[in-house]
Motif scaffolding. Structure first.
Motif, PDB file in Angstrom:
ATOM      1  N   MET A   1       0.839  -1.195   0.000  1.00 19.37           N
ATOM      2  CA  MET A   1       0.000   0.000   0.000  1.00 19.37           C
ATOM      3  C   MET A   1       0.883   1.257   0.000  1.00 19.37           C
ATOM      4  O   MET A   1       1.864   1.336   0.728  1.00 19.37           O
ATOM      5  CB  MET A   1      -0.892   0.033   1.234  1.00 19.37           C
ATOM      6  CG  MET A   1      -1.868  -1.126   1.309  1.00 19.37           C
ATOM      7  SD  MET A   1      -3.301  -0.920   0.217  1.00 19.37           S
ATOM      8  CE  MET A   1      -4.202   0.323   1.105  1.00 19.37           C
ATOM      9  N   THR A   2       0.510   2.238  -0.831  1.00 19.50           N
ATOM     10  CA  THR A   2       1.235   3.503  -0.855  1.00 19.50           C
ATOM     11  C   THR A   2       0.896   4.312   0.389  1.00 19.50           C
ATOM     12  O   THR A   2      -0.274   4.455   0.748  1.00 19.50           O
ATOM     13  CB  THR A   2       0.862   4.314  -2.111  1.00 19.50           C
ATOM     14  OG1 THR A   2       1.172   3.543  -3.261  1.00 19.50           O
ATOM     15  CG2 THR A   2       1.619   5.624  -2.158  1.00 19.50           C
ATOM     16  N   GLU A   3       1.912   4.815   1.080  1.00 14.13           N
ATOM     17  CA  GLU A   3       1.665   5.615   2.273  1.00 14.13           C
ATOM     18  C   GLU A   3       0.977   6.913   1.885  1.00 14.13           C
ATOM     19  O   GLU A   3       1.381   7.594   0.927  1.00 14.13           O
ATOM     20  CB  GLU A   3       2.982   5.926   2.980  1.00 14.13           C
ATOM     21  CG  GLU A   3       2.788   6.706   4.268  1.00 14.13           C
ATOM     22  CD  GLU A   3       4.107   6.995   4.952  1.00 14.13           C
ATOM     23  OE1 GLU A   3       4.090   7.749   5.949  1.00 14.13           O
ATOM     24  OE2 GLU A   3       5.140   6.468   4.489  1.00 14.13           O
ATOM     25  N   LEU A   4      -0.079   7.257   2.621  1.00 15.12           N
ATOM     26  CA  LEU A   4      -0.853   8.449   2.301  1.00 15.12           C
ATOM     27  C   LEU A   4      -0.323   9.642   3.071  1.00 15.12           C
ATOM     28  O   LEU A   4      -0.302   9.639   4.297  1.00 15.12           O
ATOM     29  CB  LEU A   4      -2.325   8.215   2.641  1.00 15.12           C
ATOM     30  CG  LEU A   4      -3.040   7.138   1.826  1.00 15.12           C
ATOM     31  CD1 LEU A   4      -4.488   7.027   2.268  1.00 15.12           C
ATOM     32  CD2 LEU A   4      -2.959   7.423   0.345  1.00 15.12           C
ATOM     33  N   ASN A   5       0.131  10.641   2.355  1.00 15.99           N
ATOM     34  CA  ASN A   5       0.503  11.903   2.970  1.00 15.99           C
ATOM     35  C   ASN A   5      -0.522  12.942   2.541  1.00 15.99           C
ATOM     36  O   ASN A   5      -1.103  12.860   1.459  1.00 15.99           O
ATOM     37  CB  ASN A   5       1.905  12.338   2.542  1.00 15.99           C
ATOM     38  CG  ASN A   5       2.003  12.523   1.044  1.00 15.99           C
ATOM     39  OD1 ASN A   5       1.663  11.624   0.281  1.00 15.99           O
ATOM     40  ND2 ASN A   5       2.461  13.681   0.602  1.00 15.99           N
ATOM     41  N   LEU A   6      -0.765  13.907   3.386  1.00 12.87           N
ATOM     42  CA  LEU A   6      -1.781  14.905   3.126  1.00 12.87           C
ATOM     43  C   LEU A   6      -1.378  15.800   1.961  1.00 12.87           C
ATOM     44  O   LEU A   6      -0.260  16.297   1.897  1.00 12.87           O
ATOM     45  CB  LEU A   6      -2.003  15.749   4.385  1.00 12.87           C
ATOM     46  CG  LEU A   6      -3.170  16.725   4.340  1.00 12.87           C
ATOM     47  CD1 LEU A   6      -4.487  15.965   4.371  1.00 12.87           C
ATOM     48  CD2 LEU A   6      -3.092  17.686   5.528  1.00 12.87           C
ATOM     49  N   ASN A  47     -14.251  22.004   3.190  1.00 14.66           N
ATOM     50  CA  ASN A  47     -13.308  21.655   2.135  1.00 14.66           C
ATOM     51  C   ASN A  47     -12.793  20.228   2.332  1.00 14.66           C
ATOM     52  O   ASN A  47     -12.254  19.903   3.386  1.00 14.66           O
ATOM     53  CB  ASN A  47     -12.134  22.645   2.148  1.00 14.66           C
ATOM     54  CG  ASN A  47     -11.150  22.419   1.027  1.00 14.66           C
ATOM     55  OD1 ASN A  47     -10.380  21.468   1.054  1.00 14.66           O
ATOM     56  ND2 ASN A  47     -11.168  23.305   0.052  1.00 14.66           N
ATOM     57  N   MET A  48     -12.989  19.383   1.324  1.00 16.34           N
ATOM     58  CA  MET A  48     -12.585  17.980   1.399  1.00 16.34           C
ATOM     59  C   MET A  48     -11.898  17.566   0.106  1.00 16.34           C
ATOM     60  O   MET A  48     -11.911  18.307  -0.884  1.00 16.34           O
ATOM     61  CB  MET A  48     -13.811  17.072   1.629  1.00 16.34           C
ATOM     62  CG  MET A  48     -14.588  17.362   2.880  1.00 16.34           C
ATOM     63  SD  MET A  48     -13.717  16.820   4.375  1.00 16.34           S
ATOM     64  CE  MET A  48     -14.964  17.213   5.612  1.00 16.34           C
ATOM     65  N   ALA A  61     -10.164   9.461   1.679  1.00 13.98           N
ATOM     66  CA  ALA A  61     -10.742  10.785   1.899  1.00 13.98           C
ATOM     67  C   ALA A  61      -9.815  11.610   2.773  1.00 13.98           C
ATOM     68  O   ALA A  61      -9.072  11.076   3.597  1.00 13.98           O
ATOM     69  CB  ALA A  61     -12.108  10.648   2.568  1.00 13.98           C
ATOM     70  N   GLN A  62      -9.884  12.931   2.610  1.00 11.25           N
ATOM     71  CA  GLN A  62      -9.112  13.815   3.467  1.00 11.25           C
ATOM     72  C   GLN A  62      -9.841  15.135   3.630  1.00 11.25           C
ATOM     73  O   GLN A  62     -10.617  15.561   2.774  1.00 11.25           O
ATOM     74  CB  GLN A  62      -7.707  14.062   2.899  1.00 11.25           C
ATOM     75  CG  GLN A  62      -7.682  14.821   1.583  1.00 11.25           C
ATOM     76  CD  GLN A  62      -6.270  15.164   1.113  1.00 11.25           C
ATOM     77  OE1 GLN A  62      -5.424  14.286   0.986  1.00 11.25           O
ATOM     78  NE2 GLN A  62      -6.033  16.437   0.855  1.00 11.25           N
ATOM     79  N   SER A  63      -9.594  15.790   4.757  1.00 14.84           N
ATOM     80  CA  SER A  63     -10.001  17.172   4.960  1.00 14.84           C
ATOM     81  C   SER A  63      -8.791  18.044   4.619  1.00 14.84           C
ATOM     82  O   SER A  63      -7.792  17.548   4.099  1.00 14.84           O
ATOM     83  CB  SER A  63     -10.430  17.396   6.411  1.00 14.84           C
ATOM     84  OG  SER A  63      -9.309  17.284   7.272  1.00 14.84           O
ATOM     85  N   ARG A  64      -8.861  19.312   4.950  1.00 15.47           N
ATOM     86  CA  ARG A  64      -7.702  20.168   4.705  1.00 15.47           C
ATOM     87  C   ARG A  64      -6.581  19.898   5.697  1.00 15.47           C
ATOM     88  O   ARG A  64      -5.437  20.265   5.460  1.00 15.47           O
ATOM     89  CB  ARG A  64      -8.095  21.652   4.799  1.00 15.47           C
ATOM     90  CG  ARG A  64      -8.902  22.146   3.625  1.00 15.47           C
ATOM     91  CD  ARG A  64      -9.059  23.644   3.640  1.00 15.47           C
ATOM     92  NE  ARG A  64      -7.800  24.314   3.351  1.00 15.47           N
ATOM     93  CZ  ARG A  64      -7.683  25.627   3.167  1.00 15.47           C
ATOM     94  NH1 ARG A  64      -8.747  26.388   3.249  1.00 15.47           N
ATOM     95  NH2 ARG A  64      -6.517  26.164   2.908  1.00 15.47           N
TER      96      ARG A  64
END
Length: 228
Positions: A1-6, A47-48, A61-64
């Motif tokens: 799995m690719t690591e998720l960075n914001l 904002n998403m 999914a991510q927020s700001r």
């Protein structure tokens, strides 16, 4: 799995702040002080963003501020993204097959939008609809030579993501007009364009045109955002 960075949406500045920055740091304009803008509705919501990665068909999914999960959600956005994961995966299958993408050249996309509707905010017309919706206003490619580019043209957004899943909308331009702003001018010299934009703000605040068109609800709008 690719690591998720914001990958957050950049901060949106007000008109007077942009003028201040461009006068203090004129180099950010690359010797091109006259900038052409078009405008989109600013929805009253949160904002998403949706992260789509071709490798392992990851949908997140991510927020700001943070990457969202079922255990760390915000207004139910992560839950909605998870509920529609199969539709986003089907889109990735189709898109990758259509363009024969190479993962090392383009890893995926971040879709930026406003999560709006029932129980998110309570001030504007969009809060009166009977559900929550995601309104896309830009996307950013990940892992390509263009991964610092924000794509905002509604025609391009529609060509990529139209009808990708239920309650997924694409924000159009608010009108057909292009607004030219010469940031080298003084505040006094910018007064005519400022008055024109303030008139548009007043019109949108009186009745949000996008909400009226999409949902048949008349009421307060939150203004607009200018995109260069």
């Amino acid at each position: 799995m690719t690591e998720l960075n914001l990958i957050p949406w950049p901060e949106t500045q007000q008109f007077h702040q942009v003028r201040k920055y461009t006068h203090e740091y004129p180099e950010i304009l690359n010797s091109k002080p006259v900038v052409k803008y078009r405008c989109k509705n600013k929805l009253d919501g949160s904002n998403m963003a949706i992260r789509l990665l071709f490798k392992d068909r990851q949908v997140s999914a991510q927020s700001r501020e943070v990457v969202l999960t079922d255990g760390k959600d915000c207004y139910g956005f992560a839950r909605w993204v998870r509920a529609n994961k199969d539709k986003f995966v089907a889109w990735m299958d189709h898109f990758e097959s259509k363009l024969k993408l190479q993962h090392e050249q383009l890893e995926g996309f971040v879709l930026f939008g406003e999560w709006s509707g029932k129980s998110i905010q309570n001030r504007c017309a969009i809060s009166s609809i009977d559900r929550k919706v995601f309104a896309l206003f830009a996307f950013q490619p990940i892992g390509s030579t263009n991964d610092d580019t924000l794509v905002v043209d509604p025609e391009v957004l529609n060509s990529y993501f139209k009808d990708v899943c239920p309650d997924f909308y694409i924000i159009p331009w608010i009108d057909d007009k292009e607004y030219l702003v010469d940031w080298s001018k003084s505040s006094e010299e910018l007064q005519p364009i400022t008055e024109e934009l303030n008139a548009l703000v007043a019109e949108v605040e009186k009745c949000d045109p996008w909400v009226k068109t999409q949902f048949g609800i008349e009421g307060l709008g939150e203004g607009f955002v200018m995109f260069p």
